[in-house]
Write a protein that holds these residues in place. Structure first.
Motif, short mmCIF file in Angstrom:
data_model
loop_
_atom_site.label_atom_id
_atom_site.label_comp_id
_atom_site.label_asym_id
_atom_site.label_seq_id
_atom_site.Cartn_x
_atom_site.Cartn_y
_atom_site.Cartn_z
N LYS A 387 3.20 -13.18 -5.63
CA LYS A 387 2.15 -12.60 -4.79
C LYS A 387 1.49 -13.63 -3.89
CE LYS A 387 2.36 -8.42 -6.48
NZ LYS A 387 2.96 -7.35 -5.67
N ARG A 416 -4.82 -11.14 -4.93
CA ARG A 416 -3.39 -11.34 -5.20
C ARG A 416 -3.13 -11.45 -6.71
NH1 ARG A 416 -1.37 -15.75 -0.55
NH2 ARG A 416 -2.13 -14.59 1.26
N GLU A 419 -3.27 -7.98 -8.24
CA GLU A 419 -1.99 -7.29 -7.97
C GLU A 419 -0.92 -7.79 -8.94
OE1 GLU A 419 -3.37 -4.74 -6.05
OE2 GLU A 419 -1.17 -4.72 -5.92
N LYS A 422 -1.13 -6.68 -12.59
CA LYS A 422 -0.73 -5.28 -12.81
C LYS A 422 0.73 -5.24 -13.29
CE LYS A 422 -3.70 -2.72 -9.56
NZ LYS A 422 -3.90 -2.94 -8.09
#
Ligand code: KE4
Length: 424
Positions: A387, A416, A419, A422
């Protein structure tokens, strides 16, 4: 993929395709990337991928990548020559800055790496005291010098065993390896061996087992015990020097070692190490004294100029409060993200150096640090890389902030990271 092609080419001509093992990314189960450009808080790899950088060349780049003033000064100096082999005035400039900024240093000797600094400091301590034993702490790393690349022996015997093939056990057993933050073990070692201990060397804030702050009484006891037994206290401030304050950890904690080792920030990214201390100690170093140490490229003019511009900026701006605040924002943000996902972790932070350990914690020494889930760390590292966030490729290292990391860099990094997590 250029990174992959470069790695194949590198493997042909360099052991592991790298010039320092950690860069091979073995600890994080990934193929290494090759960095080609850095600006402020960002770096770019050979495939043009951009990363927000929290490695900062292992802490050396406290002003971020390619700071204008430093680059300009190095470019100008390069026009005049790259190396002379005799002394250059810029060596005096940087030496004066070190003496001015580091409380315990009255005279300093420049070398080319942190390893050379700690190796020379141990030789100096052994030469001055006429003793052989060295005390270090498990989980601390002081470069790859034989006497310091020693692992803790079996539980009871604190005498070291070779940390790698190629180190004779006769050398390793002259090093006592004790648990970090264990004041009792330190007292006991001095009770048993005090009169034979040349020096104690310590990272005053550990960075190489991940960040582990010292307990208050630990460093104080170390200072008292070494003084009481005629041993020398060596602070390895290769990471903490100019990082935690303009005077490093010794200024932050108000404890003066006998010898200080420096590196990383000292060169502003160019290869510089140093060891220094009060006059009566440093005057024992050749050619003033009889304890030998030398180096063809020591005091290299470009490195001296790079280091001087960097230290002047730190001396004049003292960006430490701002660095601390930004690092606290990052640490808190990362912790919130991991907690939301119910991922066990603990974050140790001192100033602008921090480590996210994947264990409940608390992490107070190497034993507790080793309880971290390094497999999960590997997945975390790879997800962040994907990311556009670069952190050190090992659970047992420190993340670093620089003055080039603005608020929005931190916020963007946290987006970032959110994200990336996740995907975990
Ligand atoms: P160098 O010889 O790598 O310049 O410095 C050795 C050294 C000495 N003391 C401390 C406290 C250090 O952290 C280091 C080197 N640090 C590692 C990473 N923390 C360098 C990274 C690498 O080995 O590539």
């Amino acid at each position: 993929m250029k990174n992959e092609k470069l790695y194949r080419e590198a493997l042909e001509v360099m052991p592991g395709g790298v010039n320092s093992p950690v860069r091979a990314f073995k600890a994080v189960g990934a193929k290494p990337i090759f960095l080609v450009k850095g600006r402020h808080s960002r770096v770019w790899d050979a495939d043009g991928n951009e990363y927000i950088d929290f490695l900062a060349s292992w802490g050396a780049l406290i002003l971020g990548h390619a700071p204008k003033k430093v680059v300009k000064a190095v470019q100008e100096e390069a026009q005049k020559g790259l190396s002379f082999g005799l002394t250059n005035p810029h060596e005096i400039t940087l030496a004066r800055l070190v003496v001015e900024m580091v409380p315990s240093v009255e005279k300093v000797r420049f070398v080319n790496s942190g390893t050379e600094a700690t190796m020379s400091a141990v030789r100096l301590a052994r030469g001055i005291t006429g003793r052989k034993l060295v005390v270090k702490f498990d989980g601390c790393y002081h470069g790859h010098y034989d006497s310091l690349l020693v692992s803790a022996g079996s539980g009871v015997a604190t005498f070291g065993i070779p940390g790698t093939p190629g180190i004779p056990e006769e050398i390793a057993k002259l090093t006592l390896v004790l648990p970090y933050n264990d004041t009792q073990a330190l007292r006991k070692a001095f009770e048993e061996h005090g009169k034979d201990i040349a020096c104690v060397i310590v990272e005053p804030v550990a960075g190489n087992m991940g960040v582990v702050p010292p307990k208050k009484e630990f460093l104080r006891a170390m200072r008292e015990l070494t003084r009481e037994h005629g041993s020398l206290l060596i602070f390895d401030e290769v990471i903490t020097g100019f990082r935690l304050s303009k005077g490093g950890a010794q200024e932050l904690f108000g404890i003066e070692p006998d010898i200080t080792c420096l590196g990383k920030i000292l060169g502003g990214g160019l290869p510089v190490g140093a060891y220094g201390g009060r006059r009566e100690i440093m005057e024992r170093v050749a050619p003033e004294g009889e304890i030998y140490q030398a180096g063809t490229l020591s005091g290299n003019p470009l490195a001296m100029v790079s280091g001087s511009e960097t230290l002047k900026e730190l001396r004049d701006k003292e960006p430490y409060d701002e660095l601390e605040k930004k690092t606290e924002t990052l640490a808190k943000g990362v912790s919130d993200i991991l907690s939301e996902k119910g991922i066990p972790h603990t974050i140790n932070r001192v100033g602008s150096m921090m480590t996210v350990f994947f264990t409940e914690g608390p992490v107070v020494d190497f034993e507790s640090a080793k309880r971290s889930d390094t497999e999960l760390f590997g997945r975390f590292f790879r997800a962040l890389l994907g990311k556009g966030v670069l952190i050190p490729p090992s659970q047992f290292e420190a993340w670093f902030l620089t003055t080039a990391h603005e608020e929005d860099d931190i916020n963007q990094a946290l987006e970032r990271i959110r994200e990336a997590v996740k995907e975990l």
